[in-house]
Design a protein around this motif. Structure first.
Motif, short mmCIF file in Angstrom:
data_model
loop_
_atom_site.label_atom_id
_atom_site.label_comp_id
_atom_site.label_asym_id
_atom_site.label_seq_id
_atom_site.Cartn_x
_atom_site.Cartn_y
_atom_site.Cartn_z
N GLY A 1 45.87 95.82 97.46
CA GLY A 1 46.72 95.59 98.61
C GLY A 1 47.76 94.51 98.45
N ILE A 2 48.51 94.55 97.34
CA ILE A 2 49.61 93.59 97.24
C ILE A 2 50.94 94.33 97.32
N ARG A 3 52.00 93.55 97.54
CA ARG A 3 53.35 94.09 97.70
C ARG A 3 53.69 94.99 96.50
N THR A 4 54.29 96.15 96.78
CA THR A 4 54.51 97.11 95.70
C THR A 4 55.83 96.89 94.97
N ASP A 5 56.68 95.94 95.46
CA ASP A 5 57.92 95.71 94.70
C ASP A 5 57.64 95.19 93.29
N ILE A 6 56.44 94.61 93.10
CA ILE A 6 56.10 94.14 91.75
C ILE A 6 55.99 95.33 90.78
N VAL A 7 55.55 96.48 91.33
CA VAL A 7 55.43 97.66 90.48
C VAL A 7 56.81 98.12 90.01
N SER A 8 57.81 98.03 90.90
CA SER A 8 59.18 98.39 90.49
C SER A 8 59.66 97.45 89.39
N GLU A 9 59.29 96.17 89.53
CA GLU A 9 59.69 95.21 88.50
C GLU A 9 59.05 95.57 87.15
N ILE A 10 57.75 95.95 87.21
CA ILE A 10 57.04 96.32 85.97
C ILE A 10 57.71 97.54 85.34
N LYS A 11 58.02 98.54 86.19
CA LYS A 11 58.66 99.75 85.67
C LYS A 11 60.00 99.40 85.01
N ALA A 12 60.78 98.57 85.68
CA ALA A 12 62.09 98.18 85.15
C ALA A 12 61.93 97.45 83.82
N ASP A 13 60.91 96.60 83.75
CA ASP A 13 60.65 95.84 82.51
C ASP A 13 60.34 96.78 81.35
N ILE A 14 59.45 97.74 81.60
CA ILE A 14 59.08 98.67 80.52
C ILE A 14 60.28 99.50 80.09
N LYS A 15 61.07 99.96 81.09
CA LYS A 15 62.26 100.76 80.78
C LYS A 15 63.23 99.96 79.91
N THR A 16 63.46 98.71 80.28
CA THR A 16 64.37 97.86 79.51
C THR A 16 63.89 97.75 78.07
N LYS A 17 62.56 97.51 77.95
CA LYS A 17 62.03 97.32 76.59
C LYS A 17 62.12 98.62 75.79
N LEU A 18 61.86 99.75 76.47
CA LEU A 18 61.93 101.04 75.75
C LEU A 18 63.34 101.34 75.27
N GLN A 19 64.33 100.95 76.07
CA GLN A 19 65.72 101.33 75.75
C GLN A 19 66.46 100.25 74.96
N LYS A 20 65.73 99.21 74.64
CA LYS A 20 66.37 98.07 74.00
C LYS A 20 66.93 98.46 72.63
N ASP A 21 68.07 97.89 72.32
CA ASP A 21 68.66 98.08 71.01
C ASP A 21 67.75 97.39 69.98
N PHE A 22 67.43 98.04 68.88
CA PHE A 22 66.51 97.39 67.94
C PHE A 22 66.93 97.68 66.50
N LYS A 23 66.50 96.81 65.63
CA LYS A 23 66.83 96.98 64.21
C LYS A 23 65.63 97.44 63.41
N ASN A 24 64.44 97.11 63.94
CA ASN A 24 63.23 97.30 63.16
C ASN A 24 62.19 98.01 64.01
N GLU A 25 61.70 99.15 63.55
CA GLU A 25 60.79 99.96 64.36
C GLU A 25 59.47 99.26 64.67
N GLU A 26 58.97 98.54 63.69
CA GLU A 26 57.68 97.85 63.90
C GLU A 26 57.80 96.81 65.01
N ARG A 27 58.90 96.08 64.98
CA ARG A 27 59.09 95.06 66.02
C ARG A 27 59.30 95.69 67.39
N TYR A 28 60.01 96.82 67.38
CA TYR A 28 60.23 97.56 68.63
C TYR A 28 58.89 97.94 69.26
N ILE A 29 58.01 98.51 68.43
CA ILE A 29 56.69 98.92 68.95
C ILE A 29 55.91 97.69 69.42
#
Lengths: 454, 454
Positions: free
Chosen positions: A85-113
């Protein structure tokens, strides 16, 4: 002051979050909470870390987010948020965080993972801190970079840098409960790097060392470490207290409650570790300590592990040859093979090693080098061996323990292929054929835990 | 065709010469007789070899012959000649030979001593051949140089050169009894060089190999090899037959009937060795063979040796460190220390080595290198250890032998410091404190040779 680490199953659902809160509140010394990513809620469930890896691998392959896979991760957090029962806007923040990390520009696959999978712990820590705060407790999420947890630049196998301890020690000055994500640290230039698998145990151990905690509590889903594998022995005795050395010997041969590398920082600082059950927090659990009083006879646990083999080498007058053993070990090293043990006779030596990494091709190469370079008379390989460890402090100085153990094995018809005793003061090791493994463990358990001592 | 070697006590007096003649005559297959220098006639007597070394050392110091010392040597030969009633001009020849060798111009003291001490065997062979001839037998002294026994240029530790076997093989074409001096060979340029001490056994073994003898008989002054040390166990059982491997394991731990390096040439050619008693030639003696039928239970002998110590090294997670054991052995090698065994735990390893050569200074140097170079957590030295060997072919596959042995030790209150089992198929090794050595041997003897098997 205590560092308390919760494993994945302890933080897999809202119900588990509530238990964690109660545990933290029930003892004001519980200062730093180390958080894993949500684990399995049932046997068929998936761990968030595994889901994140799937997300990352999908993106690496198709250069786009798989929304279905992403939703699976986000759902885990949102269902926890809902349940508690906590505020659900934190879930949107989590989703945004994961999306950012997934779409991040990267040079090295291991570091990306590394970066994507570490978000499992990171977001779970944010969620837990938010929950604590909504419950009116003083709590805050701690970012490992800001706290100064710096590591070497080895994706998936990062090692803590010595200066981190000094940096992290200041955490004990902070007020309130500190919620710290496990499993990862940062390189000096801000890159996320994860420890080896089960690395949240490592984070907890580092923090315990840094703040010189009185205790490092490691909450998981078992009441205790057992004196034998419950899948082999029926209702084995729980172990109340065991030493670091005993823990190491047991975990070597299949006891996998704690990631043993994780213990190093706590071990070096002499901090006791308490393995406890989130689902039964009043159970005393198992304490890992530097020294313990020996109350239960010479043996504390019996472990076993499959998958070993031996290389037997004999040469007449080997014993007189300076450097023979060393040269033999060097040949193995050339194939990156680490040896486990090397019992020796007068003119022969056996090298016990793990079978993985020792395929047929390497076997042939090594045999031919031993014949050619060391001029051995005979070389033999034996596969499918199991090692049985009988572990307990002070065993070495207990007259008759060997006799009891070997009698028990003989009594159940198990032939001893190898005995290695005399270096470790806390264990006796028997090599047996894999087919005899279970029988060996059961007979030893009965000798030392069931039957009346002779 | 047999090669027959007689030890020093078997050729110490005229009475012994007569026994040797009877032994040779009683079996026409006895073709080559290998001769030692006259040994002790009684406990207080001196061996000719030792007298010759005294002569040589005196000459080196004072550059003149000590006539009294020389007479002591010559007397040994003349009293034999008198006893067996042969022409005494041979004694003058012997005296002249020793004088020539003592006064010889030399460049190297070690070689000088080699040449002088080898004359003990050489002259005894001449004397024995003369005696055989005077008894009307076809016999002749064989000079090792003429026969082609060539060796490496290592005074006191010469090694046979491979071509010698081919050279010596032609001896089997010669008629009559061939009397061959033991203990030495020649460098290519005609320099005398001796084998290591007890090297007459080596000469016999080389000859047995060269002529592919059916048997190598080694005559000494005991009826047989015993199953345990007669000074520890009362009337131990005689061993009728034992394998090369068993012999090696037993001689490693104190059984000193045969010089074990001596066995190599015979072992490589698969020639059985029969240890017999000159003073009781009808006794069957002990035969050393390649394989034997196992009739007497798992154990054939129990040996023990003092003078060992252990270096214990522990380091948390040692087990994960590729090359740790090898590096440790390398440090020992830098001090020219050969290790005997290295039992290991998970994060610790013990190196068992002989105490001689491992003084206090080297101990300190090694400890500090292990701490510095290997970053060990702990290093401990334990001295005054004894190794007990329980030896027998096929022991490894005999369920329960370990249990019996360790129970026997426990029953007599002996604590087992170390067990090394699993490489050798013919032995089990227990490390105990030196003070427990005798008790350990007695209890094991009683278990395997006296008490009724369980």
């Amino acid at each position: 002051m205590k560092v308390v680490k919760f494993g994945g199953s302890s933080l897999a659902s809202g119900e588990q979050f509530k238990k964690v809160l109660q545990i933290i509140l029930s003892d004001t010394a519980r200062k730093i909470v180390v958080v894993s990513a949500p684990g399995k809620r049932s046997q068929s469930d998936k761990k968030v870390t595994d889901l994140l890896i799937e997300n990352a691998e999908y993106f690496l392959k198709y250069r786009e987010i798989n929304e279905g896979l992403l939703e699976q991760v986000v759902n885990r957090y949102s269902s926890i948020a809902e349940e508690v029962g906590i505020r659900t806007d934190i879930v949107s923040e989590i989703k945004a965080d994961i999306k950012t990390k997934l779409q991040k520009d990267f040079k090295n696959e291991e570091r990306y993972i590394d970066e994507v999978k570490a978000s499992g712990e990171d977001n779970n820590a944010r969620l837990l801190a938010a929950y604590f705060k909504e419950q009116g407790k003083e709590a805050c999420y701690i970012n490992p970079f800001e706290a100064g947890l710096f590591v070497t630049d080895q994706p998936g196998n990062a090692q803590v840098l010595p200066e981190s301890y000094e940096n992290l020690s200041s955490l004990k000055e902070r007020s309130g409960i500190l919620v710290f994500p496990g499993f990862f640290g940062y390189s000096k230039d801000g890159q996320i790097l994860t420890f080896s698998r089960s690395g949240s145990d490592i984070t907890g151990s580092i923090l315990a060392n840094a703040i010189k905690a009185e205790l490092y509590e490691n909450f998981t889903d078992v009441d205790a470490v057992y004196s034998a594998n419950p899948f082999v022995v029926k209702n084995p005795k729980e172990i109340r207290e065991l030493t670091y050395r005993e823990m190491r010997e047991l975990s070597y041969a299949g006891f996998s409650v704690l990631h043993d590398e994780a213990l190093i920082p706590a071990f070096r600082a002499g901090i006791p570790v308490n393995i406890k059950n989130t689902n039964n927090p009043s159970a005393p659990g198992t304490k890992i300590v530097n020294t313990r009083t020996n109350t239960n006879g010479p043996v504390i646990g019996i472990a076993s592990a499959k998958g070993f083999c031996s290389i037997y080498v004999s040469k007449y007058l080997m014993n007189r040859e300076l450097g023979f053993g060393r040269k033999l070990l060097h040949i193995l090293e050339d194939y990156n093979l680490s040896y486990e043990h090397s019992p020796s006779g007068i003119d022969d030596i056996s090298i016990i090693l793990r079978e993985d990494g020792f395929g047929k091709e390497i076997e042939e190469a090594i045999i031919s080098r031993i014949f050619n370079e060391l001029e051995a008379d005979e070389v033999k390989i034996e596969r499918d061996l199991a090692l049985i460890m009988v572990v307990g402090e002070g065993m070495r100085h207990n007259v008759g323990t060997t006799a009891r153990a070997s009698k028990a094995l003989a009594g159940s018809g198990v032939n001893i292929e190898m005995i290695n005793q005399g270096s470790s003061e806390v264990s006796m090791m028997f090599g047996v054929k894999e087919v005899d493994e279970k029988r060996a463990v059961i007979s030893l358990y009965e000798e030392f835990f069931v039957s009346i001592p002779v």
